[in-house]
Enzyme design. Sequence first.
Site, PDB file in Angstrom:
ATOM      1  N   LYS A 209       0.840  -1.197   0.000  1.00 55.89           N
ATOM      2  CA  LYS A 209       0.000   0.000   0.000  1.00 55.89           C
ATOM      3  C   LYS A 209       0.880   1.255   0.000  1.00 55.89           C
ATOM      4  CE  LYS A 209      -3.567   2.132   2.837  1.00 55.89           C
ATOM      5  NZ  LYS A 209      -4.407   1.991   4.022  1.00 55.89           N
ATOM      6  N   GLU A 215      10.613  -4.695   4.330  1.00 48.62           N
ATOM      7  CA  GLU A 215      10.659  -6.103   3.921  1.00 48.62           C
ATOM      8  C   GLU A 215      10.345  -6.235   2.433  1.00 48.62           C
ATOM      9  OE1 GLU A 215       9.087  -4.884   6.561  1.00 48.62           O
ATOM     10  OE2 GLU A 215       9.157  -6.268   8.271  1.00 48.62           O
ATOM     11  N   GLY A 269      -4.755  -2.155   5.266  1.00 51.03           N
ATOM     12  CA  GLY A 269      -3.933  -3.289   4.807  1.00 51.03           C
ATOM     13  C   GLY A 269      -4.561  -4.633   5.140  1.00 51.03           C
ATOM     14  N   ARG A 270      -5.003  -4.788   6.395  1.00 49.73           N
ATOM     15  CA  ARG A 270      -5.509  -6.100   6.822  1.00 49.73           C
ATOM     16  C   ARG A 270      -6.923  -6.389   6.323  1.00 49.73           C
ATOM     17  NH1 ARG A 270      -4.358  -2.624  10.765  1.00 49.73           N
ATOM     18  NH2 ARG A 270      -5.961  -1.837  12.184  1.00 49.73           N
ATOM     19  N   GLU A 355      -4.148  -6.729  15.273  1.00 51.14           N
ATOM     20  CA  GLU A 355      -3.684  -5.401  14.855  1.00 51.14           C
ATOM     21  C   GLU A 355      -4.841  -4.399  15.003  1.00 51.14           C
ATOM     22  OE1 GLU A 355      -0.318  -4.997  11.813  1.00 51.14           O
ATOM     23  OE2 GLU A 355      -1.980  -4.178  10.676  1.00 51.14           O
ATOM     24  N   HIS A 386      -4.364 -33.494  18.328  1.00 48.42           N
ATOM     25  CA  HIS A 386      -3.180 -34.257  18.756  1.00 48.42           C
ATOM     26  C   HIS A 386      -2.049 -33.332  19.178  1.00 48.42           C
ATOM     27  CE1 HIS A 386      -4.868 -38.073  17.273  1.00 48.42           C
ATOM     28  NE2 HIS A 386      -5.474 -37.272  16.396  1.00 48.42           N
ATOM     29  N   LYS A 506       9.824  -0.727  14.228  1.00 43.55           N
ATOM     30  CA  LYS A 506      10.348  -0.399  12.886  1.00 43.55           C
ATOM     31  C   LYS A 506      11.396   0.710  13.002  1.00 43.55           C
ATOM     32  CE  LYS A 506       6.175  -0.930  10.047  1.00 43.55           C
ATOM     33  NZ  LYS A 506       5.251  -0.174   9.213  1.00 43.55           N
TER      34      LYS A 506
HETATM   35  O1  F6P Z   1       2.325  -4.252  10.023  1.00 43.75           O
HETATM   36  C1  F6P Z   1       2.023  -2.929   9.729  1.00 43.75           C
HETATM   37  C2  F6P Z   1       1.481  -2.766   8.343  1.00 43.75           C
HETATM   38  O2  F6P Z   1       1.294  -1.406   8.131  1.00 43.75           O
HETATM   39  C3  F6P Z   1       0.188  -3.531   8.102  1.00 43.75           C
HETATM   40  O3  F6P Z   1      -0.940  -2.902   8.594  1.00 43.75           O
HETATM   41  C4  F6P Z   1       0.216  -3.684   6.627  1.00 43.75           C
HETATM   42  O4  F6P Z   1      -0.692  -4.655   6.217  1.00 43.75           O
HETATM   43  C5  F6P Z   1       1.670  -4.044   6.405  1.00 43.75           C
HETATM   44  O5  F6P Z   1       2.368  -3.253   7.338  1.00 43.75           O
HETATM   45  C6  F6P Z   1       2.193  -3.858   5.013  1.00 43.75           C
HETATM   46  O6  F6P Z   1       2.138  -2.533   4.591  1.00 43.75           O
HETATM   47  P1  F6P Z   1       2.278  -2.135   3.068  1.00 43.75           P
HETATM   48  O7  F6P Z   1       1.170  -2.762   2.310  1.00 43.75           O
HETATM   49  O8  F6P Z   1       2.222  -0.643   3.038  1.00 43.75           O
HETATM   50  O9  F6P Z   1       3.614  -2.642   2.570  1.00 43.75           O
END
Ligand code: F6P
Length: 539
Positions: A209, A215, A269-270, A355, A386, A506
Amino acid sequence: MALPNVNPTTTNAWNKLKVHFEDTKDLHMKDLFAKDPERANKFTITFDDFYVDFSKNRITDETFQYLLELVDDVKLKAAIESQFSGEKINKTEGRAVMHTALRAPKSAVVTVDGKNIIPEIHEVKQKIEGFTNEVVNGARKGFTGKQFTDIVNIGIGGSDLGPAMVVDALQYYKNHLTTHFVSNVDGDHVNEVIKNLNPETTLFVIVSKTFTTQETISNANTLKSWFLKSATGKDIANHFVAVSTNIDTVKNFGIDANNIFPMWDWVGGRFSLWSAVGLSISLAVGYNNYASLLEGAHKMDEHFKTEDFDKNIPVVLALISVWYNNFFKAESEAVIPYSQYLNQFATYLQQGIMESNGKSIDRNGTPVDYETGTLIWGEPGTNSQHAFFQLIHQGTKLIPADFIGFTQSLHGNQDHHDKLISNFLAQTEALLNGKTKEEVIAEGTPETIIPFKVFEGNKPTNTVFIKKLTPESLGKLIAMYEHKIFVQGVIWNIFSYDQFGVELGKQLASKILKEFTGNTKNEHDNSTSNLLNYYKENS
Ligand code: F6P
């Protein structure tokens, strides 16, 4: 208009529930069932292909009544209207919360900032459809003229968990494309995925987003470098696409403007798999299946928006969860799908639930003095039987659980399915009834072993029975939990749609990284300093 702002503990309903809890906390569900032959029918909701039995909970008619009064007292109806009508209910980020608009029909009108957002949502859907068809039927080709065989989704959090869970859940409906997910900044993740890829036939879908997430950008750059060992810069246009709100940064990465799938700041995002974030889902199962997933979610939206609260599945599930969280002080909830396809479902829900509702400041900016978000965890049955079921049956903790099952299997192996569902039903029955000392003695158990074989029972469960795992029923199931999250956030008077809690780690990570790569030195506590030095000496 903002969300209503009511401290739940000041409501009449909450005070009634407090007194009522003291009166009823020791009741055994077994006795409640014995007294009321209508209990199961009364506490069951059916909707389309969903059969939701919430009778195996530590509630009486009165409990249910007071819980329903609670949602009135916190003005849930007004809150639902605010969310669906595009008001900026995500106040701390100044945004509307419109994932429901993403699955609304073309004819709907949903206004954000005075503009109907439905036409642009459907434009993007059309783009997803066209792109999916070209990749799946082989019209769109890689830089050496070969058809694509592999899709790599690069994203994390909401840009990974939703698509990864759904692609796994709908693998029965998958086409010939192989889908991979790269999320962790751990280089071993991306390198393990690379081992199975051919640059000529791989399509990379970068989902972020913000397009600034460490990452995702690190993994995207690593994959781009790997790709460029075999191809040239101009080939990126054929092989890399992006889903983002940050169009300029995507273009700077080298992605062709035609290969950018926009999303909007009013999609969290979620809650974003319904947007172009779901592109990998569409590629994996075809656009029609993807559209059915959205259609299912829309049906659940309508149910949530229009159904009376006593027959409203997400509302009832949210209330029962509040009852355990705030009165019984249960800390966690388990989600146990009796389907191997839903292997990643609890992991997916962890982000959505924790979250969203892992907050301790209320909507006035004041610390809460009551419990909020639950811990959520789970694994498919029968495997989990199990593994951790021992603790649910005989441990000291109260763990309410949702059991999710399907009456029909996809491959139609009836023998296996009967065994699966007999376990599904047996577990909730065992958790309800337990086993008394008398029953243990009657089995001829040696005297000294008797106490170990007694099961107290009275362990609460909800049973969500669905006809069949289809894209549509999966859409309903996900939306059911999304609305449950929202209802709980309204009751707890917190903001469910921000996530400031993930920022601090972060920020510190980027400071520490500079100590590895440059000459910067920061002040740390002794423990972190020692660990940092240990890493430098041993890496
Ligand atoms: O973990 C924090 C967060 O902002 C989430 O809410 C989101 O889904 C994720 O990082 C990834 O963010 P982006 O889509 O901006 O890379």
